[in-house]
Design an enzyme around this catalytic site. Sequence first.
Site, PDB file in Angstrom:
ATOM      1  N   HIS A  65       0.814  -1.219   0.000  1.00 37.61           N
ATOM      2  CA  HIS A  65       0.000   0.000   0.000  1.00 37.61           C
ATOM      3  C   HIS A  65       0.850   1.273   0.000  1.00 37.61           C
ATOM      4  O   HIS A  65       1.863   1.372   0.675  1.00 37.61           O
ATOM      5  CB  HIS A  65      -1.055   0.001   1.106  1.00 37.61           C
ATOM      6  CG  HIS A  65      -0.574   0.068   2.522  1.00 37.61           C
ATOM      7  ND1 HIS A  65      -0.396   1.264   3.174  1.00 37.61           N
ATOM      8  CD2 HIS A  65      -0.289  -0.897   3.427  1.00 37.61           C
ATOM      9  CE1 HIS A  65      -0.027   1.029   4.422  1.00 37.61           C
ATOM     10  NE2 HIS A  65       0.065  -0.280   4.604  1.00 37.61           N
ATOM     11  N   ASP A 166       5.545   1.848   7.383  1.00 35.28           N
ATOM     12  CA  ASP A 166       4.256   1.245   7.024  1.00 35.28           C
ATOM     13  C   ASP A 166       3.617   2.116   5.955  1.00 35.28           C
ATOM     14  O   ASP A 166       3.056   3.147   6.279  1.00 35.28           O
ATOM     15  CB  ASP A 166       3.383   1.149   8.280  1.00 35.28           C
ATOM     16  CG  ASP A 166       2.006   0.581   8.013  1.00 35.28           C
ATOM     17  OD1 ASP A 166       1.767   0.079   6.905  1.00 35.28           O
ATOM     18  OD2 ASP A 166       1.154   0.659   8.920  1.00 35.28           O
ATOM     19  N   GLU A 196      -5.362   1.690   1.996  1.00 41.67           N
ATOM     20  CA  GLU A 196      -5.284   0.486   2.839  1.00 41.67           C
ATOM     21  C   GLU A 196      -5.588   0.815   4.285  1.00 41.67           C
ATOM     22  O   GLU A 196      -6.261   0.056   4.988  1.00 41.67           O
ATOM     23  CB  GLU A 196      -3.891  -0.149   2.737  1.00 41.67           C
ATOM     24  CG  GLU A 196      -3.784  -1.518   3.406  1.00 41.67           C
ATOM     25  CD  GLU A 196      -3.407  -1.495   4.900  1.00 41.67           C
ATOM     26  OE1 GLU A 196      -3.495  -2.555   5.527  1.00 41.67           O
ATOM     27  OE2 GLU A 196      -3.054  -0.425   5.439  1.00 41.67           O
ATOM     28  N   GLU A 197      -5.077   1.957   4.739  1.00 42.02           N
ATOM     29  CA  GLU A 197      -5.164   2.278   6.168  1.00 42.02           C
ATOM     30  C   GLU A 197      -6.583   2.594   6.634  1.00 42.02           C
ATOM     31  O   GLU A 197      -6.825   2.706   7.821  1.00 42.02           O
ATOM     32  CB  GLU A 197      -4.224   3.444   6.508  1.00 42.02           C
ATOM     33  CG  GLU A 197      -2.738   3.134   6.312  1.00 42.02           C
ATOM     34  CD  GLU A 197      -2.164   2.144   7.327  1.00 42.02           C
ATOM     35  OE1 GLU A 197      -2.923   1.647   8.173  1.00 42.02           O
ATOM     36  OE2 GLU A 197      -0.961   1.862   7.246  1.00 42.02           O
ATOM     37  N   ASP A 219       3.704  -6.125   3.544  1.00 47.81           N
ATOM     38  CA  ASP A 219       3.371  -5.058   4.496  1.00 47.81           C
ATOM     39  C   ASP A 219       4.197  -5.259   5.757  1.00 47.81           C
ATOM     40  O   ASP A 219       4.855  -6.290   5.913  1.00 47.81           O
ATOM     41  CB  ASP A 219       1.860  -5.098   4.800  1.00 47.81           C
ATOM     42  CG  ASP A 219       1.299  -3.752   5.238  1.00 47.81           C
ATOM     43  OD1 ASP A 219       2.067  -2.884   5.692  1.00 47.81           O
ATOM     44  OD2 ASP A 219       0.068  -3.578   5.137  1.00 47.81           O
ATOM     45  N   HIS A 305       2.301   2.608  13.359  1.00 46.75           N
ATOM     46  CA  HIS A 305       1.232   3.609  13.523  1.00 46.75           C
ATOM     47  C   HIS A 305       1.569   4.678  14.555  1.00 46.75           C
ATOM     48  O   HIS A 305       0.679   5.350  15.077  1.00 46.75           O
ATOM     49  CB  HIS A 305      -0.125   2.949  13.801  1.00 46.75           C
ATOM     50  CG  HIS A 305      -0.672   2.265  12.570  1.00 46.75           C
ATOM     51  ND1 HIS A 305      -1.990   1.986  12.393  1.00 46.75           N
ATOM     52  CD2 HIS A 305      -0.049   1.824  11.452  1.00 46.75           C
ATOM     53  CE1 HIS A 305      -2.162   1.397  11.212  1.00 46.75           C
ATOM     54  NE2 HIS A 305      -0.989   1.284  10.627  1.00 46.75           N
TER      55      HIS A 305
HETATM   56 CO    CO Z   1      -0.675   0.402   8.621  1.00 46.23          CO
HETATM   57 ZN    ZN Z   2       0.526  -1.273   6.398  1.00 51.09          ZN
END
Ligand code: CO
Ligand code: ZN
Length: 333
Positions: A65, A166, A196-197, A219, A305
């Site tokens: 992503h 990420d 994606e998130e 990922d 995150h």
């Molecule tokens: Co993520």
């Molecule tokens: Zn990710």
Amino acid sequence: MRALIEELCGVFGPSGQEERIREAIINHLDGLVDEIQTDRLGNLIAVKRPAAGVEKGKRIMLAAHMDEIGIMVTHVDAQGFCRFTTIGGVVTNALIGSRVHFANGVEGAFGLEGSPIARERPAPQKLFLDVGADSRENARVQVGDSAVFRSSFGAVGDRLFAPNLDDRIGCAVLIQTLRELKSSPHELLAVFTAQEEVGARGATTAGYGLEPEIILAIDVTATGDFPQATPMEVALGKGPAIKVMDRRMISHPKVRGWLESTAREQDIPYQLEVLEFGSTDASAVQVSRAGVPAGTVSIPCRYVHTPSQVADYNDACGAVRLLVNALGGEYPQ
Ligand code: CO
Ligand code: ZN
């Protein structure tokens, strides 16, 4: 690939606003694939067909992503302070002390109502964003604008630090795999996905439209290798992780077996991943149409995150070796 990871981490791209990161990735695909297209949701789809005369293998979708987590302005008050909501699973107690930046370059610092210091985990509604304005009129941001974490890329030896490993590290792994893959019997659909998130929305439509026979996501995954971490086998520096299960997906045993046997045959160190929270694009494609056998190659990453994510470069290199060797050979009968 190290320079590529750093470059991609420096490009703005919250979910739904992937234009800049998509352009940055397109620049690296030149000459590597047979066809490049951007679909209606903003996914970047790069197709690499098997050489003529080769007996065709599988139609394999590879998903990394492009988007990153961030915040979106919900209200600007008379003094120019912004209220916001999160885009994706932002760890809100990591916000105080961090900075964000908007597409137009405006910077934002987080403040907390009543005190500059949070004694407990602050409720997100108590936080606001200071964008350097003193009125609603001169705030150079408005409702609906999004921002991403601004902290510089860093490295200590092979440990990489960035706010958006990420999944920019996964995008770099996918590009590097296309660079190193000399030939493959498979039709490869390399998809740099959007959104994606916020729930794998890009992968959902791309997976439906492309009708792959196998889906592999690339990922990051969490680790259990820091003080008093929730016990989990995955650690930085011990190789790419082959996913067994996460919150929304159980990897197809044959796909997982294919990746594991490739790693063993090639002497690539690897780890088995059971992630008790979160998921990837693969989970959305797995349940597309009549179902798609799915697996994931994960790059271990600490503090996912948050504005300071840490990964090990060697794990990304191992992920490339694993993908190049798996995709360069036959899928098991
Ligand atoms: Co993520
Ligand atoms: Zn990710």
